[in-house]
Design an enzyme around this catalytic site. Structure first.
Site, short mmCIF file in Angstrom:
data_model
loop_
_atom_site.label_atom_id
_atom_site.label_comp_id
_atom_site.label_asym_id
_atom_site.label_seq_id
_atom_site.Cartn_x
_atom_site.Cartn_y
_atom_site.Cartn_z
CE LYS A 199 40.75 31.98 46.77
NZ LYS A 199 40.91 33.03 45.74
CD GLN B 193 39.99 36.67 44.90
OE1 GLN B 193 40.62 35.95 45.65
NE2 GLN B 193 39.15 36.19 44.00
CG ASP C 180 45.83 32.19 42.00
OD1 ASP C 180 45.32 31.13 42.42
OD2 ASP C 180 45.22 33.27 42.00
#
Length: 893
Positions: free
Chosen positions: A14, A58, A83
C-alpha cells in the site's frame, strides 16, 4: 499493531502504491504490547488531524492484550474510513447511499473489474459466496444497488453447486481452497475469486503455493472472464484504497475553506430589561468544551477535560502549528476608569462575539483568571457582563482548574523554605548543615543538579562532595539571608486585611527566631507574573530559579535556586502552564490564563495563551486580549513588558471610554461602588463630557506614542444621551483615533459590537509602526522618568531615600536592564486618585523600588497601596448561596 509478516507485506504494498501516485502515506506501528486504549488514542488523533484524509487499521490486530476489533473499526471517523469498515459506512451502503459512504476496498475493486468487462450488471443474476463484512456482505449490497438479482451463499448452503450454476456473475470469498469447481460454473459467467489460500506443493521451495477459492484451471475453460490468484483482486484492492483516499481528499476540499473554522454559534434570546449576569449565564446552554476544542482545530490528545465546560490545552499544539502564520493581535484597554470600571472585559467579549458569531471570523478572546478575593469581597466576578460573558460564570470566577491554588502552594513553599533555611543556619554548624544538605545514601554522597548549579554560581567547579574545602563548604551551606531584605511574602486568595502585617515564629519550637512578615493576595505573587510571561515549561522553570527572595548580609541576591526549591516549584506548577479553554455566551472560544495584579505586576493574561490562540485563528483571524486598568498602566505594561518578552506585535488597540467616566474627569462628583450615581451622571451634561475628554485625548496620545492604530469603543449606558455619545465619538476622532464607535454589546451581545468589529478589521489593515517607549539598557531612573513624563504627563519624578537605595542596589546586583512595571493608582493619570482629567506639571514620588527578577521587571511603588485587599462592610458573599437540591450557585454577581 504487532509485527505479523503478512500485515507488514500488505502495508508495504500500500505504501508503494501511494508513493507511485503521489499520496503521502506512512505506517504507524504500535507494539504488540499495545492496549485497546492505545489504539483508540491513536485513532482519535488521526480523526482530528485535518492533514490526514484517510487511514486504515490493518487487521488482524497482533496484540498480547485483548482488543475489540469492532470497537476499533467503529472508532475511525466515517469520513476518513477509506477501508469502509465502520458500521456507519456499512449502514449507508446497505441502504443504498453509495455516494455518501466509503465502500470496502475489495468489493469496490471487484465491481471495477466487472465494469472493465463491459458486461452490464443490471438485470444479471449474481451469486456471492461468503458473508463477511469485509467482502461478502458489502459485495451483496453493491451488486444489489447496481440492479443485479443477488443470492448470497456460504459454506453451509446445501445447493451450492446448483446456485453457482445459475450465476452470470460469481464472486467467491469463502476462504476455502478451490471449493468452487469448474464444472459448476455457467458458461460465459464472470468469475471473481477473492480467496487467498496456501496448499502443499513439493515443487515449490517453500513447500506450498497460493490458490484461490475457485479451481482456476477448470473454471477458466467455462468463464468468459476470471481473476487469477495471486495477481487479480489483490492489486485492485490496493488501487481502490488509493481511489477512496483521493475521494476523501476531494470531499474534504469541497467543504474546506482555507483557515476557516466550522463553528456552531449560540443564538441569544435578548430580554428587556437586561436580567442579572447570573440569570443570563444560567439561561445559556454552553457547548461541550470538547466540541469547542474540535471546532477551533485542537486534537483530542491536546485537550485535557475538566468537566463539560472547561479544559486545559497542551503546549504541544504550538509545535504542531509552528509553520502556521499568526492572526491579528488586538489589545483592549481603557481611559482612566471610575471605581465602577468602564467595561473592558465586557467589550472584549462583545468584540469577539461580533467578529465570530456575526462576521464569521476565526477569533479568540484571551483574558485573565479572576482572583477569588475580589469575587467574594468587593467587586464580584470578572467574566464580562450582560450578554457578553464568559460562561459558565461561576466556573470562571471560582476554582476554574486550580491554577491559583497551585500558585498559592508554590509561593508559600518558597516562603517556608526561606524561614526554615534561616532557622537551620542559625542553629547548626557548617558541617552539620552540609551533612544534612548532602546526606550519605547507602554510603554514597552526591550533589543534586540544583546543588551543582549553586556550586557553579559560587565559582566552585567540583562535583565530588568529599572534595570541598571548609571554606567552600561554608560558602555552599550559608545563604546568610539578611531578614530585613526579605521581599518574599506568603499569599492567600482571600481578602483578609488582618494578615497585612503579622508576626511569625512565635512557637517555642522556633527558639525565639520570630520576625514581622505579611500576607499578600495570591495574584500579586511573582509566581503568577512568571506564569503570565513564561514561554513554556522550561522557560517558566528558569524564571523560577532566578526569582530573588532576599539579599545576603553581603548584599548578594538570594534566589529560589539558592534555596533549592526550583524543581519543586516546577512540579507544583506543571499543569498551570497550560491555558484554560472556555467559551462566550455566543459560543466563541476563550482562553482564561493567568491573572497577575495590574499594579505591582503587569496585569495581562499569559503569553502562552496568546501565542496558541494566534496560531489557531490563522493569518486572517483575530486574537483579542485585555490589559488591566487604563491605558497608562495595563496597556503601557502590555507593550513594554509583555510584547518585549513575547516578541508579539499588536495590530490594533481598542480604547474603551464611557460618558460616565468622562463626566467624572470633567469635574463630576465622586463615584462610589454601591452608592446611587449623582444626577450629573444620569442627566445630559455636554459641558462635563467635553471637559472630561481631556483624559480620552491623553490616552489616545498614549496609544499613538507606541505607533499602533487605536479604535475608541464608546460603551453606552442607558443613562447616556445620543448627544453625549456623539460628542465623545467626535472628540476621539479629532484626537487622532483611527475610528470611534458607539457600542451596545452589554444589552445586545455581539450584535451591539458589530460597528466596533468592522472598525477593528479596517484598523488591522492600517499602517503599524509599533515601537517600545524605552531601551531597557537605559539607567533605571531614566526609564521611570520616561514613563512618568511621556505616559502620565508628569513634570519630573522624585525618588525618596528608600527608592534611591534600591536603585543603587539593583544596579549593583545586575538588574538595571530589566523593564519597568510602575505600581500606581489606576484612578488617575497621576499618583493622586483625586486628580482627574489629564493633570500636568506634577512631580511623581517614587517611595520604593522592588524587583521581580524571575518575572523580569522592576516595580517602582508610587504612593501607598496594599497587596492584601480588605473586606468591605457588605461583601459580595452576603448575596451568594448554594441551592442544596440542585447544587446551583445563586446570587453570584
Amino acid at each position: 499493531v504487532g509485527n505479523r509478516d503478512d500485515s507488514n507485506l500488505y502495508i508495504q504494498m500500500k505504501l508503494k502504491a501511494a508513493a507511485e501516485i503521489g499520496i503521502s502515506a506512512n505506517h504507524i506501528k504500535l507494539p504488540n504490547t499495545a492496549t485497546e486504549a492505545d489504539v483508540l488514542k491513536c485513532i482519535a488523533s488521526l480523526n482530528a488531524d485535518p492533514a490526514v484524509h484517510g487511514f486504515i487499521v490493518q487487521l488482524p490486530l497482533d496484540s498480547d492484550n485483548p482488543i475489540n476489533t469492532e470497537k476499533i473499526t467503529n472508532a475511525v471517523a466515517p469520513e476518513k474510513d477509506v477501508d469502509g469498515l465502520s458500521s456507519i459506512n456499512a449502514g449507508k451502503l446497505s441502504r443504498g447511499d453509495l455516494g455518501d459512504c466509503f465502500i470496502p476496498c475489495t468489493p469496490k475493486g471487484c465491481m471495477e473489474l466487472i465494469r472493465q468487462t463491459g458486461v452490464q450488471v443490471a438485470g444479471k443474476r449474481a451469486v456471492v459466496i461468503g458473508r463477511s463484512k469485509i467482502v461478502g456482505a458489502p459485495m451483496h449490497d453493491l451488486l444489489l444497488w447496481n440492479n443485479a438479482t443477488v443470492t448470497t451463499c456460504h459454506s453451509k448452503t446445501s445447493t451450492l453447486a446448483e446456485e453457482v450454476g445459475k450465476a452470470d456473475i460469481l464472486v467467491v470469498a469463502a476462504g476455502r481452497a478451490e471449493m468452487v469447481k469448474g464444472e459448476w460454473i455457467k458458461p460465459g459467467a464472470i468469475v471473481i475469486d477473492c480467496g487467498i489460500n496456501h496448499v502443499p506443493d513439493s515443487t515449490k521451495a517453500s513447500g506450498k503455493r497460493v490458490v484461490g477459492d475457485v479451481a482456476y484451471n477448470s473454471a477458466k475453460e467455462k468463464a468468459s472472464f476470471i481473476t487469477p490468484v495471486p495477481g487479480g483482486v489483490g492489486p485492485m484492492t490496493v488501487a481502490m484504497l488509493m481511489q477512496s483516499t483521493v475521494e476523501s481528499a476531494q470531499r474534504f476540499l469541497e467543504k474546506f475553506q482555507p483557515g476557516k473554522w466550522t463553528i456552531q454559534y449560540n443564538q441569544l434570546t435578548l430580554k428587556v430589561p437586561v436580567p442579572s449576569d447570573i440569570e443570563i449565564s444560567k439561561s445559556c446552554m454552553p457547548k461541550p468544551i470538547e466540541q469547542v476544542a474540535k471546532e477551533v482545530g485542537l486534537f483530542p490528545d491536546e485537550v485535557e477535560l475538566y468537566g463539560q465546560t472547561k479544559a486545559k490545552v497542551q503546549l504541544s499544539v504550538l509545535k504542531r502549528l509552528q509553520n502556521q502564520p499568526d492572526g491579528k493581535y488586538v489589545v483592549v484597554t481603557g481611559i482612566t476608569p471610575t471605581p465602577l470600571g468602564e467595561g473592558k472585559s465586557t467589550t472584549t467579549v462583545g468584540l469577539v462575539q461580533a467578529l465570530g458569531a456575526h462576521l464569521h471570523q476565526n477569533v479568540f478572546a484571551c483574558v485573565r483568571q479572576p482572583s477569588q478575593g475580589p469575587t467574594f469581597g468587593i467587586k464580584g466576578g470578572a467574566a464580562g457582563g450582560g450578554y457578553c460573558q464568559v460562561v459558565p460564570m461561576e466556573e470562571f470566577n471560582l476554582h476554574l482548574t486550580g491554577d491559583i491554588h497551585a500558585i498559592t502552594a508554590a509561593n508559600n513553599l518558597v516562603a517556608a523554605a526561606i524561614d526554615a533555611r534561616m532557622f537551620h543556619e542559625l542553629t547548626q554548624s557548617d558541617q552539620a548543615l552540609y551533612n544534612r544538605l548532602v546526606p550519605s545514601v547507602s554510603g554514597v554522597r552526591k550533589f543534586s543538579d540544583i546543588q551543582i548549579r549553586r556550586l557553579q554560581k559560587l565559582g566552585i567547579n567540583k562535583t565530588d562532595p568529599m572534595a570541598l574545602t571548609k571554606e567552600e563548604i561554608n560558602a555552599f551551606v550559608r545563604l546568610d539571608i539578611d531578614p530585613g531584605t526579605i521581599t518574599w511574602q506568603r499569599v492567600l486568595d482571600t481578602n483578609d486585611r488582618f494578615l497585612r502585617k503579622i508576626t511569625i515564629g512565635q512557637s517555642a519550637t522556633e527558639k525565639g527566631f520570630s520576625r514581622t512578615a505579611q500576607f499578600d493576595i495570591t495574584v500579586s505573587s511573582e509566581i503568577m507574573a512568571v506564569l503570565a510571561l513564561a514561554d513554556g515549561l522550561d522557560d517558566m522553570k528558569k524564571r523560577f530559579g532566578r526569582m530573588v527572595v532576599a539579599s545576603s548580609k553581603k548584599g548578594q541576591p538570594v534566589t529560589a535556586d539558592d534555596l533549592g526549591v526550583t524543581g519543586a516549584l516546577a512540579v507544583l506548577m506543571k499543569d498551570t502552564v497550560k491555558p484554560n479553554l472556555m467559551q462566550t455566551l455566543e459560543g466563541t472560544p476563550v482562553f482564561v490564563h493567568a491573572g497577575p495584579f495590574a499594579n505591582i505586576a503587569h496585569g495581562n493574561s499569559s503569553v502562552l495563551a496568546d501565542k496558541i490562540a494566534l496560531k489557531l485563528v490563522g493569518k486572517d483571524g483575530f486574537v483579542v486580549t485585555e490589559a488591566g486598568f487604563g491605558a497608562d498602566i495595563g496597556m503601557e505594561k502590555f507593550f513594554n513588558i509583555k510584547c518585549r518578552y513575547s516578541g508579539l506585535r499588536p495590530h490594533v488597540v481598542v480604547l474603551v471610554a464611557t460618558v460616565r467616566a468622562l463626566k467624572m474627569h470633567g469635574g463630576g462628583p465622586a463615584v462610589t461602588a454601591g452608592v446611587p450615581l449623582p444626577k450629573e451622571y444620569t442627566e445630559e451634561n455636554l459641558q462635563l463630557v467635553a471637559k472630561g475628554c481631556s483624559n480620552l485625548n491623553k490616552q489616545i496620545q498614549n496609544v499613538r506614542m507606541f505607533g499602533v492604530p487605536v479604535v475608541v469603543a464608546v460603551n453606552a449606558f442607558k443613562t447616556d444621551t445620543k448627544a453625549e455619545l456623539a460628542l465623545v465619538v467626535q472628540h476621539a476622532k479629532e484626537a487622532g483615533a483611527f475610528d470611534a464607535v458607539e457600542c451596545s454589546h452589554w444589552a445586545e451581545g455581539g450584535k451591539g459590537a458589530l460597528a466596533l468589529a468592522r472598525a477593528v478589521q479596517r484598523a488591522s489593515q492600517a499602517p503599524n509602526n509599533f515601537r517600545f517607549l524605552y531601551n531597557v539598557e537605559l539607567p533605571i531612573v531614566d526609564k521611570i522618568r520616561l514613563i512618568a513624563q511621556q505616559v502620565y504627563g508628569a513634570r519630573d519624578i522624585e525618588l525618596l531615600p528608600e527608592a534611591q537605595e534600591k536603585v543603587a542596589l539593583y544596579t549593583k546586583q545586575g538588574f538595571g536592564n530589566l523593564p519597568i512595571c510602575m505600581a500606581k493608582t489606576h484612578l488617575s493619570l497621576s499618583h493622586d486618585p483625586e486628580q482627574k482629567g489629564a493633570p500636568t506639571g506634577f512631580v511623581l514620588p517614587i517611595r520604593d523600588v522592588r524587583a521581580s527578577v524571575g518575572a523580569g521587571f522592576l516595580y517602582p511603588l508610587v504612593g501607598t497601596m496594599s497587596t492584601m485587599p480588605g473586606l468591605p462592610t457588605r461583601p459580595c458573599f452576603y448575596d451568594i448561596d448554594l441551592d442544596p437540591v440542585s447544587g446551583e450557585v445563586n446570587g453570584l454577581f
